[in-house]
Design a protein around this motif. Structure first.
Motif, PDB file in Angstrom:
ATOM      1  N   VAL B 307      42.876  35.504  48.189  1.00  0.00           N
ATOM      2  CA  VAL B 307      41.640  34.739  48.325  1.00  0.00           C
ATOM      3  C   VAL B 307      40.478  35.374  47.562  1.00  0.00           C
ATOM      4  CG1 VAL B 307      39.966  33.810  49.959  1.00  0.00           C
ATOM      5  CG2 VAL B 307      42.393  33.864  50.552  1.00  0.00           C
ATOM      6  N   VAL B 308      40.210  36.653  47.809  1.00  0.00           N
ATOM      7  CA  VAL B 308      38.999  37.250  47.242  1.00  0.00           C
ATOM      8  C   VAL B 308      39.170  37.555  45.754  1.00  0.00           C
ATOM      9  CG1 VAL B 308      37.400  39.164  47.385  1.00  0.00           C
ATOM     10  CG2 VAL B 308      38.317  38.181  49.462  1.00  0.00           C
ATOM     11  N   LEU B 309      40.248  38.293  45.412  1.00  0.00           N
ATOM     12  CA  LEU B 309      40.383  38.724  44.009  1.00  0.00           C
ATOM     13  C   LEU B 309      40.473  37.572  43.012  1.00  0.00           C
ATOM     14  CD1 LEU B 309      42.438  42.016  43.731  1.00  0.00           C
ATOM     15  CD2 LEU B 309      40.041  41.582  43.220  1.00  0.00           C
ATOM     16  N   PRO B 310      41.277  36.512  43.282  1.00  0.00           N
ATOM     17  CA  PRO B 310      41.340  35.431  42.288  1.00  0.00           C
ATOM     18  C   PRO B 310      39.976  34.824  42.007  1.00  0.00           C
ATOM     19  CG  PRO B 310      43.066  35.153  43.905  1.00  0.00           C
ATOM     20  CD  PRO B 310      42.202  36.270  44.393  1.00  0.00           C
ATOM     21  N   GLN B 311      39.122  34.757  43.042  1.00  0.00           N
ATOM     22  CA  GLN B 311      37.800  34.184  42.813  1.00  0.00           C
ATOM     23  C   GLN B 311      36.876  35.191  42.164  1.00  0.00           C
ATOM     24  OE1 GLN B 311      36.410  31.401  45.958  1.00  0.00           O
ATOM     25  NE2 GLN B 311      37.958  32.434  47.167  1.00  0.00           N
TER      26      GLN B 311
END
Lengths: 370, 390
Positions: B307-311
């Motif tokens: 969730v966090v890293l791809p964004q």
């Protein structure tokens, strides 16, 4: 039947539970992020250990193991900071080969320059008077450094060196790079294809190669491009390279500002009958430049550091005079770190100060927009 | 419009004519200045009797290059010498980029740590590196290695058979042969196969909605080619082990002080910038995303990864590209401490042949070309992670 009022009354009658041991909770709250979980505790201990090593090493080098008296020989035996080196070489490191008896002139020029910088940094003084201030400052510092008038002896550019030279290279680089950058940014967002292509090629080529290659070009190739018999001062050549380099980066920062201006502003100025240059000068650029100020300050910090590269083409900037001081026959091999530590501290103070100013400016401007 | 076309005086007030006029003037003045400079140069070169053209590239170089990844001896040509410089530049840049990314990622996350001490150390790291010129750090690291470390005779053995001395770091190494190259290529092939098989498995899972155990298949695709290749070509696995002699270390392979200082200097100063980029990237992901992921029952690691890293990557990639590019360009400071990179080799070449224009042209073109290649690659990667608006 219980009503909401009953409950409220019952709650009021309940004995107030005092927080058990407020002090202990406070301590707990402070320690929880540090020792909350086992992993965190290990991380904290490791950090403390690193900090302890750093502080111990720095304190030992600067104070307990430092050599405070005697000359080079005393330092050769010691293992700490060599204070006699600073005593002997401080003036040389700062002023370089500028004539010793005339150091007051560059020192005064530097104070004037930094004073003018300080005034410029305060947003309240941002008006036309600044141009007058800078006009006076530039003329005075130029007379002080170069001499040749008012009974001041003439000092050739080959003797301009040290910290003043670093300031000079970055200040002049930015001062001339800025208008050039504005023109390039406008050209790059122009509707005329030929002009746009010229600007794009110029900016991207300069940004695609290292500064050192442009400095090389200026120092080695520029003399070949001049007509026979005409020579350009070595300092001036490096300065031209820095101006060109600065212009390309400044242009990109300003282009960012230009892109942030909504098209309605352009259209509104056209509707009012302003032609291109009027629209740019009166409507678009004032807004775009204001947006571009924070990135421009960051570029300035970078450039102040990048001027050290002129060391490689043999100019005596601050880093270069520091290195020269360290290789003085009396001190060579003795003060291997002292000079670098001094130079690092000087750069750290100025760059960190500018960085703090940049953050202040960003806050200030955000407030200004609301 | 008709009035404009008919009368000569008002032609100047025709917008379209003006546009053409400006462009012709701009291009014309550039061409004229260019011609003027060119005539100056050719006159100067004729006066000073300097040859022109790139013919010198096939002449014998005759100088020694202290370290090179490809075979080079002084009897080789200038062209070969410059190639050695290019390879050295790329070599040190690649390792520095990898190291800088690792350190930067760690420091960037550390700055957001809830542990105030760790966050403070990360802050110190960033500010100390960002506010002091890279060139100064290069000189400093080099001075520390050369004066701070013991001489070869008293080299520290920090790990078994790993020696640290003022002539660099010496480690055991394989004696590289073509057999090793074949196994390496097979390993890369295996990697590609593995990615391919995994992609197919994911596509299959999405299509059927059935989770299948596919990792043995992926592992097989990954390992089969290198193992087969190793069985066929039989690479020599004996290590060359450094031994401490009286005056020098023999065997093993060596990281020279120049390379080490440059690697450490480039990686550390780039890591400060990368740390700030990573930090702002992670901060840019809205808190609600993390909370939503928790509400769905994802663990901390999965929340970060899915969730966090791809964004965050969307925000991170563009500035990361320019930070890689500036690291690559900064590797040209190698000349200050004597690592034989492209600029240093070109400089020696220019001094020997006197052909400054060609020398500078070559290294500017190489930097420009490699910069463009890096930004094309990063743009491609960016378009893959960028927000796909539907």
């Amino acid at each position: 039947m219980t009503t909401a009022t009953d409950i409220a009354e019952a709650q009021l009658k309940m004995p107030v539970q005092r927080e058990p041991n407020v002090e202990r909770r406070l301590l707990h709250r402070m320690l929880k992020p540090l020792f909350g979980t086992p992993v965190n505790a290990i991380v904290t201990l490791a950090c403390l250990w690193i900090l302890w090593l750093g502080v111990k090493g720095a304190y030992g080098w600067l104070v307990t193991r430092a050599v405070t008296e005697g000359g080079a020989q005393a330092c050769k035996v010691g293992h700490g900071a060599c204070w006699p080196f600073y005593e002997a070489k401080l003036r040389f490191m700062i002023f370089g080969v500028y004539p010793y008896d005339e150091h007051w002139r560059v020192a005064l020029a530097m104070i004037l320059f930094l004073g003018a910088m300080g005034i410029t940094m305060i947003p309240r003084f941002w008006n036309r008077n600044l141009l007058v201030l800078w006009g006076v400052t530039i003329v005075t510092t130029a007379i002080l450094i170069s001499g040749g008038v008012f009974g001041l002896s003439y000092v050739p550019t080959t003797q301009w060196s040290g910290l003043p030279l670093s300031f000079l290279l970055s200040a002049v680089g930015l001062a001339f790079g800025f208008p050039l950058g504005v023109v390039l940014a406008l050209a790059r967002s122009s509707k005329l294809p030929a002009i746009r292509v010229i600007a794009i090629v110029f900016i991207e080529v300069i940004r695609g190669v290292p500064l050192i290659s442009i400095l090389f070009m200026a120092s080695v190739m520029l003399p070949l491009f001049m007509p026979s018999g005409m020579t350009v001062d070595k300092l001036l050549r490096a300065q031209i390279a820095i101006i060109i380099f600065a212009a390309a980066y400044i242009a990109e920062a300003i282009r960012g500002g230009l892109q942030a201006i909504p098209r309605g502003q352009h259209e509104a100025s056209s509707a009012m009958g302003l032609h291109y240059w009027q629209a740019m000068r009166l409507v678009v650029l004032p807004q775009a430049l204001k947006i571009a100020i924070p990135p421009l300050v960051n570029i300035s910090i970078g450039f102040f550091q990048d001027t050290t590269l002129v060391t490689i083409i043999g100019l005596l900037d601050f880093l270069s005079t520091v290195r020269t001081a360290m290789t003085d026959p009396n001190w060579v091999g003795i003060a291997a770190l002292e000079g670098y530590v001094f130079a690092a501290v000087v750069f750290l103070v100025f760059s960190y100060g500018m960085g703090a100013y940049s953050r202040f400016l960003e806050r200030h401007m955000r407030l200004g927009y609301d | 419009m008709r009035a404009d076309a008919s009368s000569g005086t008002s032609l100047l007030y025709n917008l379209r004519f003006r546009a053409v006029l400006y462009q012709v003037l701009a291009v014309g003045s550039i061409v004229l200045v260019g011609l003027y400079l060119f005539s100056n140069v050719s006159q100067k070169l004729a006066e000073q009797n300097i040859a022109t053209g790139f013919g010198y590239l096939s002449r014998e170089a005759g100088f020694v290059i202290s370290q090179s990844l490809i075979d080079y001896k002084p009897t080789d040509t200038y062209g070969r010498a410059i190639l050695v410089g290019i390879v050295n530049t790329v070599w040190v840049s690649v390792w520095s980029v990898a190291l800088a990314t690792l350190i930067g990622l760690f420091v960037g996350i550390a700055r957001l740590s809830r542990n105030p001490l760790l966050a403070f150390l990360a802050f110190l790291h960033v500010e100390a590196l960002r506010n002091v010129p890279l060139l100064l750090y290069l000189f400093l690291w080099y001075a520390l290695i050369v004066t701070g470390l013991p001489a070869v005779r008293e080299a520290w053995e920090i790990l078994p058979h790993v020696f640290l001395s003022n002539s660099g770091l010496t480690v055991p190494s394989l004696i590289w042969t073509s057999a090793h190259t074949i196994v390496l290529l097979a390993l890369i092939l295996g990697g590609i196969l593995g990615i391919f098989v995994r992609r197919r498995a994911i596509a299959e899972r999405i299509r059927t909605g059935q989770a299948q155990v596919t990792w043995p298949l992926v592992a097989l695709a990954l390992l089969l080619p290198p193992v087969l290749a190793a069985l066929v070509v039989q690479p020599d696995l004996t290590l060359s082990i450094p031994e401490k002699g009286r005056f020098r270390l023999t065997g093993g392979s060596q990281l020279t002080p120049e390379f080490t200082a440059l690697l450490v200097g480039l990686a550390l100063s780039a890591s400060a910038g990368i740390a700030e980029i990573v930090r702002s990237g992670i901060l840019s992901v809205h808190k609600g995303q993390r909370e939503a992921a928790r509400a769905l029952g994802l663990r901390d690691g999965l929340t970060m990864r899915l969730v966090v890293l791809p964004q965050a990557l969307r925000v991170i990639i563009p500035p990361l590209t320019s930070s890689y590019l500036s690291l690559f360009k900064n590797s040209s400071l190698a000349i200050a401490i004597g690592y034989p990179d492209l600029v240093m080799v070109s400089n020696t070449t220019m001094n020997q042949t006197g052909q400054a224009i060609e020398g500078i042209a070559i290294f500017m073109l190489v930097y420009l070309g490699l910069s463009i290649m890096i930004s094309l690659f990063m743009n491609w990667y960016n378009s893959r992670v960028a927000l796909k608006e539907r």
